[in-house]
Design a protein around this motif. Sequence first.
Motif, PDB file in Angstrom:
ATOM      1  N   LEU A  40      12.067 -18.182  -8.355  1.00 34.09           N
ATOM      2  CA  LEU A  40      13.080 -18.963  -9.068  1.00 34.09           C
ATOM      3  C   LEU A  40      14.134 -19.424  -8.076  1.00 34.09           C
ATOM      4  O   LEU A  40      14.584 -18.632  -7.238  1.00 34.09           O
ATOM      5  N   THR A  41      14.499 -20.686  -8.180  1.00 38.39           N
ATOM      6  CA  THR A  41      15.527 -21.219  -7.296  1.00 38.39           C
ATOM      7  C   THR A  41      16.474 -22.115  -8.074  1.00 38.39           C
ATOM      8  O   THR A  41      16.170 -22.560  -9.170  1.00 38.39           O
ATOM      9  N   LYS A  42      17.601 -22.375  -7.471  1.00 41.42           N
ATOM     10  CA  LYS A  42      18.556 -23.335  -7.993  1.00 41.42           C
ATOM     11  C   LYS A  42      18.428 -24.577  -7.122  1.00 41.42           C
ATOM     12  O   LYS A  42      18.858 -24.587  -5.974  1.00 41.42           O
ATOM     13  N   GLY A  43      17.748 -25.578  -7.627  1.00 47.16           N
ATOM     14  CA  GLY A  43      17.567 -26.820  -6.887  1.00 47.16           C
ATOM     15  C   GLY A  43      16.191 -26.937  -6.267  1.00 47.16           C
ATOM     16  O   GLY A  43      15.576 -25.946  -5.874  1.00 47.16           O
ATOM     17  N   ARG A  44      15.719 -28.166  -6.210  1.00 46.11           N
ATOM     18  CA  ARG A  44      14.381 -28.439  -5.679  1.00 46.11           C
ATOM     19  C   ARG A  44      14.291 -28.168  -4.181  1.00 46.11           C
ATOM     20  O   ARG A  44      13.274 -27.688  -3.688  1.00 46.11           O
ATOM     21  N   GLU A  45      15.337 -28.475  -3.463  1.00 47.31           N
ATOM     22  CA  GLU A  45      15.342 -28.262  -2.007  1.00 47.31           C
ATOM     23  C   GLU A  45      15.130 -26.782  -1.671  1.00 47.31           C
ATOM     24  O   GLU A  45      14.342 -26.430  -0.790  1.00 47.31           O
ATOM     25  N   GLU A  46      15.826 -25.920  -2.399  1.00 48.51           N
ATOM     26  CA  GLU A  46      15.662 -24.484  -2.180  1.00 48.51           C
ATOM     27  C   GLU A  46      14.245 -24.043  -2.545  1.00 48.51           C
ATOM     28  O   GLU A  46      13.662 -23.181  -1.890  1.00 48.51           O
TER      29      GLU A  46
END
Length: 102
Positions: free
Chosen positions: A70-76
Amino acid sequence: MIHWSPKLYVGDKMKRKLDKTIKSIDNRKVTYGVFCITFSSNRDNLFDILNANELRFPYYHKTDVYIIGLTKGREEALHMVQDLLIEVYQNTGEFKVREYYT
């Protein structure tokens, strides 16, 4: 149905709200900027990066989805996939991600 990896990888920006985010995804609530890294729905590929809101669609109610990150943002999310692939290759010498993470 959504399945969570026992060794869930979490991006740095996501750590503060992890429990709330998981509960929101499980209850099919709207989340903002959250991306899930899952095993690919196509067996010829390795991972899918999905906006968590996509899991609200009826298709995903009938399909098994195994979330490993799980991440916050596509880049991450892109950076995390890169790190996951490096980990698998360094430990196995292959790219058999399903076998490695299950």
